[in-house]
Structure formats: C-alpha cells, structure tokens
Scaffold this motif. Structure first.
Motif, short mmCIF file in Angstrom:
data_model
loop_
_atom_site.label_atom_id
_atom_site.label_comp_id
_atom_site.label_asym_id
_atom_site.label_seq_id
_atom_site.Cartn_x
_atom_site.Cartn_y
_atom_site.Cartn_z
N LYS A 1 56.48 18.56 41.25
CA LYS A 1 56.26 18.62 39.81
C LYS A 1 55.35 17.50 39.34
N TYR A 2 55.57 16.29 39.87
CA TYR A 2 54.81 15.12 39.45
C TYR A 2 53.91 14.56 40.54
N GLY A 3 53.71 15.33 41.59
CA GLY A 3 52.74 14.94 42.60
C GLY A 3 53.23 13.88 43.58
N ALA A 4 52.29 13.38 44.37
CA ALA A 4 52.57 12.36 45.38
C ALA A 4 51.84 11.07 45.02
N TRP A 5 52.51 9.94 45.23
CA TRP A 5 51.99 8.63 44.83
C TRP A 5 52.13 7.66 45.98
N LEU B 1 43.20 10.11 50.97
CA LEU B 1 44.36 10.21 50.08
C LEU B 1 43.96 10.89 48.77
N GLN B 2 42.91 10.40 48.15
CA GLN B 2 42.50 10.92 46.84
C GLN B 2 41.98 12.35 46.93
N GLU B 3 41.29 12.69 48.01
CA GLU B 3 40.78 14.05 48.19
C GLU B 3 41.91 15.08 48.26
N ASN B 4 43.08 14.63 48.67
CA ASN B 4 44.24 15.53 48.78
C ASN B 4 45.22 15.36 47.62
N GLY B 5 44.74 14.74 46.53
CA GLY B 5 45.54 14.64 45.32
C GLY B 5 46.66 13.62 45.37
N ILE B 6 46.60 12.69 46.32
CA ILE B 6 47.61 11.64 46.43
C ILE B 6 47.13 10.45 45.60
N ASP C 1 45.01 12.71 62.65
CA ASP C 1 46.40 12.80 62.22
C ASP C 1 46.55 12.45 60.75
N LEU C 2 45.79 11.47 60.27
CA LEU C 2 45.81 11.09 58.86
C LEU C 2 45.41 12.28 58.00
N GLU C 3 44.36 12.98 58.40
CA GLU C 3 43.87 14.11 57.62
C GLU C 3 44.89 15.24 57.57
N VAL C 4 45.54 15.51 58.70
CA VAL C 4 46.56 16.56 58.73
C VAL C 4 47.72 16.20 57.82
N ALA C 5 48.17 14.93 57.90
CA ALA C 5 49.30 14.48 57.08
C ALA C 5 48.97 14.57 55.60
N CYS C 6 47.80 14.09 55.22
CA CYS C 6 47.41 14.11 53.81
C CYS C 6 47.22 15.53 53.27
N LYS C 7 46.68 16.39 54.10
CA LYS C 7 46.49 17.80 53.70
C LYS C 7 47.85 18.44 53.41
N THR C 8 48.83 18.14 54.27
CA THR C 8 50.17 18.70 54.08
C THR C 8 50.80 18.17 52.80
N GLY D 1 50.11 13.76 63.33
CA GLY D 1 49.96 14.41 62.04
C GLY D 1 50.79 15.68 61.91
N GLU D 2 50.81 16.49 62.96
CA GLU D 2 51.59 17.73 62.93
C GLU D 2 53.08 17.43 62.89
N GLY D 3 53.51 16.41 63.64
CA GLY D 3 54.92 16.03 63.63
C GLY D 3 55.34 15.53 62.26
N PHE D 4 54.46 14.77 61.63
CA PHE D 4 54.74 14.27 60.29
C PHE D 4 54.81 15.43 59.30
N ALA D 5 53.95 16.41 59.48
CA ALA D 5 53.93 17.57 58.59
C ALA D 5 55.26 18.30 58.62
N LYS D 6 55.90 18.36 59.79
CA LYS D 6 57.21 19.02 59.89
C LYS D 6 58.26 18.28 59.07
#
Length: 362
Positions: free
Chosen positions: A192-196, A221-226, A178-185, A145-150
């Motif tokens: 401008k138009y978010g993540a989908w 995913l939805q909790e983090n606005g994706i 790792d999923l939670e870290v990635a989604c939080k990032t 997750g941290e690597g993905f965040a970078k």
C-alpha cells in the motif's frame, strides 16, 4: 580498528588451534602420526575455504579447537581422579561430534528464515499499520537474488502495508545480477505504501571490487520504485512519518535526532529507520515513537553475542525495548555478512503491527 584486531586474533587462534588439534587427532589409533593429522586438518581447512570461504573455515577451526580444549581438559580431570588411561580417545570423538552438532545447528539457524512478530499500541490517531521490516540481507551470503525473491514472496503473503529495508541490503561480495533480481521483485510487491530503504555500513561498499558501484545501487533501487531516505523524512498518507537516518559508521557527521525531527508534527506516529542501534539516548529523548535497527545480527555467535553492548559499540543486541516512551526493535537480520553460522540467534524478517491490542516487550 577493533574489528581488525579481532580478525588478527582469530587468525592467530586458528593457527594455534590447528597445532593443538594435530596433537589430539594423532592420538586416534587409526592415525598415530602427527604429520598425517596435520595434513588432514590442512586439507579440511582448504576444503572449507573453497566451499564456504576463508572466514567460515576460520570460524570452524576456532570453534572446533574450543571443543577439543574443553574435552581435553575434561579428559585430564577424569584421568587424574580415575588413575586410568583410556583405550579409546573419547575426548577427540566428543570434540568432533560436538563441533558437528554445534556448527551444523548454527548453519541451519543462519540459512533458515523465520518470521518475528511484534504487536505495538499507540495513543496517536494513526489507525492500524502493518510493517514488514528486513535488515542485513547481505545478498550473496546465504541466498542469491532468486533466493531472496522467495523470502520476499513469503513476506508479501503476510499482506504488509509497507516494506522497510533497514540497511546492509548488499555488501562487497554481492553481485549486480542478484541485486537487480532482488530489486525487481521488491518493485513488484503489492504494498500500500511501497518499499523504503535506509543505508547500512556495508551498502556503499568498502573495497570497490564488486561489479556495481554505490551509484548503481542507488539507481537500481530507484528504478524499481524503492524510496531511499538518508537523513530525510516523509509524511505517508497523512497518517505517520517515516524517517531514514544516515548510517553512523559511514557518515559520523549525520544529522542529530533533534535536527532531523524538528519540523515534524508530533501528533502523528513517527517511525525511524537507523541501521545501527547506537544512538538510543538521543532517540529516546526525541519525539520518535518507534526506532527500527539491524546491524548486530542478533549477536551472531555464542559466546560473543553481547560483545557489541559490552564494548560500548551498540546500545542493544536484539529484540524490543522501551526507553522514555520510545520503542526500539533490533532485528537479527534475514542473513549475514560472510559468516554462514548463527548460534546465539537465527535469521528472521520482522512484522510489526502498530495498534494491535497488546504490546509485546520481549
């Protein structure tokens, strides 16, 4: 079924390869013993299994066997014409060196991520759109997750308007942490138009042994606005449509392109996320302007880079194509499923500039 047959074939090839390499390695003067050579190979296989997982140990064995076979054949040809026996087992040395260089390069191409840019134009009145696209992150294979965040921070630095995640975000080996870290990032990115998000064949999991469920994935995913699109479309900023198709492998009864796009205003630019590049004919005949895909990993490994197309599973392996005024982009993905090597391509994220001055057909 075809993938199961490939795995069985790979296992058989690996066993035969170890037998063949045992005879070849025993020719080194410092070894001169088949049992010692066999034990060395078994030890190396176990080391790679525990450090890189069994499928990568299998991959290393198969490719190393290939190089031993190539140089073994070359050695026979040289001996036949030279009528000489060599004091040094150069075939084995060349095979080992080639394996290290080939697989070492493959590991680097898989683990290092580059940006791939495409510049597209349209006659539709859509303005400029900068799309960041990533697929096949398979979180846990080459980064956590941290690597993905970078990597996400690198993508954010390109100032995209929108982030599109085109399937296989996670797989059966991914961890909830790792999923939670990635989604939080992703949720914290300035977009401008978010993540989908559109589902891939691995996202919901096959074996139900990971520490989160398909429902957990959807909730995180939805909790983090994706935003999730599965056989759905949305009009964004009254400028363009974004369409997410259900994955063909997971849901063979998904909506057809005609059903999915029938009510859309065709004067607006239409972008389709479809994880598997396997419905080009219908998509090219539809009103879609751009189709974004992943799944193929860019062909993954030489010499099977075009296997998906040759077998009829996929319509394309990698890159930008245009069919009947619809443009298609297939990404090699930002990571891989299980196998930590890419030799026919490399890992990437994609930036698509719509309404750039020049269209790249590469």
């Amino acid at each position: 079924m075809i993938w199961m047959l490939m795995f069985v074939g790979a296992a058989v090839a690996s066993i035969l390869g170890i037998i063949y390499m045992t005879n070849s390695i025993a020719k080194f003067k410092v070894i001169k013993n088949r049992l010692v050579a066999f034990l060395i190979l078994v030890a190396l296989f176990l080391i790679f299994t525990f450090t890189l997982e069994w499928i990568n140990a299998l991959t290393i064995t198969i490719y190393t066997t290939g190089f031993f076979l190539i140089f073994g054949l070359l050695g026979r040809i040289v001996r036949r014409f030279s009528k000489k026996e060599f004091k040094v087992h150069w075939q084995g040395l060349c095979a080992i060196l080639s394996s290290v260089l080939f697989l070492g390069t493959g590991y680097y191409l898989c683990a290092s991520v580059v940006e791939k840019d495409y510049n597209l134009t349209t006659e539709k009145d859509t303005g400029d759109i900068k799309i960041a696209m990533l697929s096949d992150s398979h979180i846990g294979t080459t980064f956590d997750g941290e690597g993905f965040a970078k990597h996400l921070k690198t993508i954010e630095a390109q100032s995209p308007d929108i982030l599109l995640i085109v399937g296989d975000f996670v797989d059966d080996s991914s961890k909830k942490e790792d999923l939670e870290v990635a989604c939080k990032t992703i949720g914290e990115m300035d977009l401008k138009y978010g993540a989908w998000f559109a589902y891939g064949n691995h996202d919901r999991g096959y074996f139900n042994h990971r520490d989160f469920t398909a429902e957990d994935l959807e909730n995180i995913l939805q909790e983090n606005g994706i935003h999730i699109l599965e056989d759905e479309s949305v009009l964004i900023d009254d400028r363009f449509y974004l369409v997410g198709r259900a994955d063909k492998g997971y849901n063979p009864d998904r909506l057809t392109m005609d059903e999915l796009l029938q009510d859309l205003d065709t004067s607006k630019y239409i972008i389709v996320m479809d994880h598997e590049p396997a419905d080009y004919a219908a998509e090219a005949q539809s009103v879609a302007d751009l189709v974004l895909c992943g799944h193929t990993h860019g062909g993954q490994m030489i010499p099977i880079t075009k296997f998906g197309v040759w077998s009829g599973i996929d319509d394309s392996t990698y890159g930008l194509e245009e069919h009947n005024n619809t443009k298609f982009i297939v990404s090699s993905g930002i990571s891989d499923w299980a196998i930590k090597f890419k030799t026919g391509t490399r890992s990437e994220y994609v930036v698509v500039n719509v309404n750039a001055r020049k269209t790249n057909l590469e």
